[in-house]
Scaffold this motif. Structure first.
Motif, PDB file in Angstrom:
ATOM      1  N   GLU A   1       0.848  -1.188   0.000  1.00  0.00           N
ATOM      2  CA  GLU A   1       0.000   0.000   0.000  1.00  0.00           C
ATOM      3  C   GLU A   1       0.886   1.243   0.000  1.00  0.00           C
ATOM      4  O   GLU A   1       1.837   1.341   0.781  1.00  0.00           O
ATOM      5  CB  GLU A   1      -0.929   0.008   1.211  1.00  0.00           C
TER       6      GLU A   1
ATOM      7  N   TRP B   1       2.163   5.131   0.376  1.00  0.00           N
ATOM      8  CA  TRP B   1       2.045   6.364   1.140  1.00  0.00           C
ATOM      9  C   TRP B   1       3.208   7.258   0.753  1.00  0.00           C
ATOM     10  O   TRP B   1       4.366   6.908   0.955  1.00  0.00           O
ATOM     11  CB  TRP B   1       2.047   6.101   2.644  1.00  0.00           C
TER      12      TRP B   1
ATOM     13  N   LEU C   1       4.059   0.425   2.075  1.00  0.00           N
ATOM     14  CA  LEU C   1       4.009  -0.364   3.304  1.00  0.00           C
ATOM     15  C   LEU C   1       3.670  -1.804   2.937  1.00  0.00           C
ATOM     16  O   LEU C   1       2.766  -2.069   2.135  1.00  0.00           O
ATOM     17  CB  LEU C   1       2.951   0.195   4.253  1.00  0.00           C
TER      18      LEU C   1
ATOM     19  N   TRP D   1       8.629  -0.476   5.537  1.00  0.00           N
ATOM     20  CA  TRP D   1       8.520   0.549   4.506  1.00  0.00           C
ATOM     21  C   TRP D   1       9.495   0.173   3.391  1.00  0.00           C
ATOM     22  O   TRP D   1      10.670  -0.075   3.645  1.00  0.00           O
ATOM     23  CB  TRP D   1       8.890   1.927   5.036  1.00  0.00           C
TER      24      TRP D   1
ATOM     25  N   LEU E   1      -4.149   1.889   5.560  1.00  0.00           N
ATOM     26  CA  LEU E   1      -3.648   3.241   5.759  1.00  0.00           C
ATOM     27  C   LEU E   1      -4.803   4.220   5.575  1.00  0.00           C
ATOM     28  O   LEU E   1      -5.450   4.245   4.528  1.00  0.00           O
ATOM     29  CB  LEU E   1      -2.541   3.571   4.747  1.00  0.00           C
TER      30      LEU E   1
ATOM     31  N   ASP F   1      -4.091   9.333   8.517  1.00  0.00           N
ATOM     32  CA  ASP F   1      -2.726   9.495   9.033  1.00  0.00           C
ATOM     33  C   ASP F   1      -2.381   8.434  10.076  1.00  0.00           C
ATOM     34  O   ASP F   1      -1.591   8.669  10.993  1.00  0.00           O
ATOM     35  CB  ASP F   1      -2.504  10.880   9.633  1.00  0.00           C
ATOM     36  N   CYS F   2      -3.003   7.276   9.938  1.00  0.00           N
ATOM     37  CA  CYS F   2      -2.760   6.161  10.861  1.00  0.00           C
ATOM     38  C   CYS F   2      -2.516   4.876  10.088  1.00  0.00           C
ATOM     39  O   CYS F   2      -2.898   4.745   8.921  1.00  0.00           O
ATOM     40  CB  CYS F   2      -3.961   5.952  11.790  1.00  0.00           C
ATOM     41  N   ILE F   3      -1.857   3.932  10.763  1.00  0.00           N
ATOM     42  CA  ILE F   3      -1.738   2.560  10.275  1.00  0.00           C
ATOM     43  C   ILE F   3      -2.632   1.706  11.163  1.00  0.00           C
ATOM     44  O   ILE F   3      -2.424   1.623  12.375  1.00  0.00           O
ATOM     45  CB  ILE F   3      -0.288   2.046  10.355  1.00  0.00           C
TER      46      ILE F   3
ATOM     47  N   LEU G   1       1.188   7.255  11.577  1.00  0.00           N
ATOM     48  CA  LEU G   1       1.813   7.050  10.281  1.00  0.00           C
ATOM     49  C   LEU G   1       3.163   7.753  10.177  1.00  0.00           C
ATOM     50  O   LEU G   1       3.874   7.617   9.188  1.00  0.00           O
ATOM     51  CB  LEU G   1       0.864   7.532   9.180  1.00  0.00           C
TER      52      LEU G   1
ATOM     53  N   TYR H   1       6.221   6.048  14.779  1.00  0.00           N
ATOM     54  CA  TYR H   1       5.133   5.092  14.569  1.00  0.00           C
ATOM     55  C   TYR H   1       4.570   4.611  15.908  1.00  0.00           C
ATOM     56  O   TYR H   1       4.432   3.411  16.170  1.00  0.00           O
ATOM     57  CB  TYR H   1       5.593   3.906  13.718  1.00  0.00           C
TER      58      TYR H   1
END
Length: 393
Positions: free
Chosen positions: A156, A158, A163, A188, A225, A228-230, A245, A249
């Motif tokens: 995914e 970002w 990620l 990452w 995602l 602004d969070c995982i 994010l 982290y």
């Protein structure tokens, strides 16, 4: 692309309430409430293809679909459009100068002309005719312990990075309790430098830090995602962990998840673990954040009686028949939760593969569930909408 306009009575037929009927239906009206939750099929794409394809990526902006058929001696990449036509096909595996070597993730569409392959030979960018555009070798390459190439299980994006799940390390002894303290669950990936940045360990509250043993990869994470969070779910553990994010982290919160008839392996006091648990234990397969809701695909897990039956001595034919019964009895499901973790819907999506959920351009796409009894020379993808409605009483 065929646009589907479902009349109201067809929606009711397809997504009838499954209260009291395990493994059937597509809509769940929560007892004591008047909320109806279901997937509505909005668009479909039918692609003529005989085989067992794995859809890698969909791009609504360019109207492009990438899929492969991972056969023993064939690794052809196929590029199709939203009209269902296969535009080009080619192979980039094996011993050739522009090969990716072996894939470590699903292919990822970059724009209306190119896509990215993350493989043993690095980050390879190809155009839709198969011409290599660029190659960035990996800085720290290790042969992965596992890889899954199926719709809904890829990288995914970002900003400029991707990620992705950590695919295992040969430096960690996974049979030891210390492994649960050492593991980094996500990475990452930087396709511009070939570098990998590990992040996120099991929090102290996780069942995987309970001092017990688990079968290998029972913690395989699913993540989303948004905001602004995982948002991360660690395999079998029924909890959503929310991380920032941005570095470092930090763990922001955890949300317990209460799933319908969910039976999962919560650990053993010794390291002698039944090998059939990977087939019988409940497991969370995919998570998406859609607006104010979490959408979770999960396998509920076997009852104790069926776990015992799984381990009984059976002939090959008896085993096949038993597995067929279990697939129907314990169908993979979709749970819809609010941001506090309250379940507002739980259902088996009619004719769809629950774990195939893929969000692209704020559109949710899923693969049609194949008919195991009928061989078809096509497969279909659906764009679906999550519907949460107050049902009239």
């Amino acid at each position: 692309m065929l646009r589907l306009f479902y009349p109201y009575w067809i929606v009711l037929l397809l997504f009838s309430c499954d209260s009291g009927n395990k493994g059937e239906g597509g809509n769940k009206e929560i007892e004591g409430s008047n909320t109806a939750v279901y997937f509505e099929k909005l668009d479909s794409i039918k692609i003529d293809y005989l085989g067992n394809p794995s859809v890698h990526d969909i791009d609504p902006k360019s109207g492009t679909i990438l899929f492969m058929d991972h056969r023993e001696f064939s690794r052809d990449i196929m590029v199709a459009n939203f009209e269902g036509h296969i535009v080009t096909s080619f192979s980039k595996s094996g011993d050739r100068p522009d090969s990716y070597g072996a894939l470590m993730s699903t292919l990822r569409i970059l724009d209306d002309k190119t896509f990215l392959a993350y493989g043993y030979n690095g980050f390879m960018t190809y155009d839709f005719t198969g011409e290599l555009q660029s190659q960035v070798k990996l800085r720290d390459f290790r042969v992965p312990n596992f890889t899954r190439k199926a719709m809904g299980f890829g990288m995914e994006k970002w900003k400029s990075k991707y990620l992705y799940v950590d695919q295992g390390s040969r430096d960690i002894d996974y049979s030891s309790l210390e492994a649960y303290n050492e593991m980094r669950l996500l990475n990452w990936l930087d396709p511009e430098t070939g570098e990998k940045e590990p992040l996120i360990q099991f929090p102290e509250s996780s069942i995987f830090r309970s001092g017990k043993y688990f079968f290998r990869d029972s913690w395989a994470p699913s993540f989303a995602l948004a905001d602004d969070c995982i948002y991360v779910v660690f395999g079998a553990e029924p909890a959503i962990y929310v991380y920032s994010l941005n570095k470092p982290y930090s763990l922001l919160s955890s949300i317990p998840v209460d799933l319908k008839d969910y039976r999962y392996f919560s650990g053993s006091n010794d390291n002698s673990i039944d090998g059939t648990l990977r087939f019988t234990s409940g497991n969370i397969l995919n998570i998406k954040k859609i607006g104010e809701y979490f959408v979770i695909a999960y396998f509920p897990g076997y009852s104790d009686a069926d776990k015992e039956a799984e381990n009984e001595n059976k002939t090959q034919q008896e085993n096949l028949l038993f597995r067929e019964r279990m697939l129907k009895k314990y169908a993979k499901r979709i749970a819809v939760l609010d941001t506090l973790g309250n379940t507002i819907g739980d259902f088996v999506p009619e004719g769809l593969v629950p774990q195939s959920m893929l969000l692209r351009n704020n559109e949710l796409w899923m693969q049609e569930k194949p008919d195991e009894e009928v061989e078809r020379d096509y497969f279909r993808l659906f764009r679906v909408g999550l519907k949460v409605e107050n049902a009239a009483r």
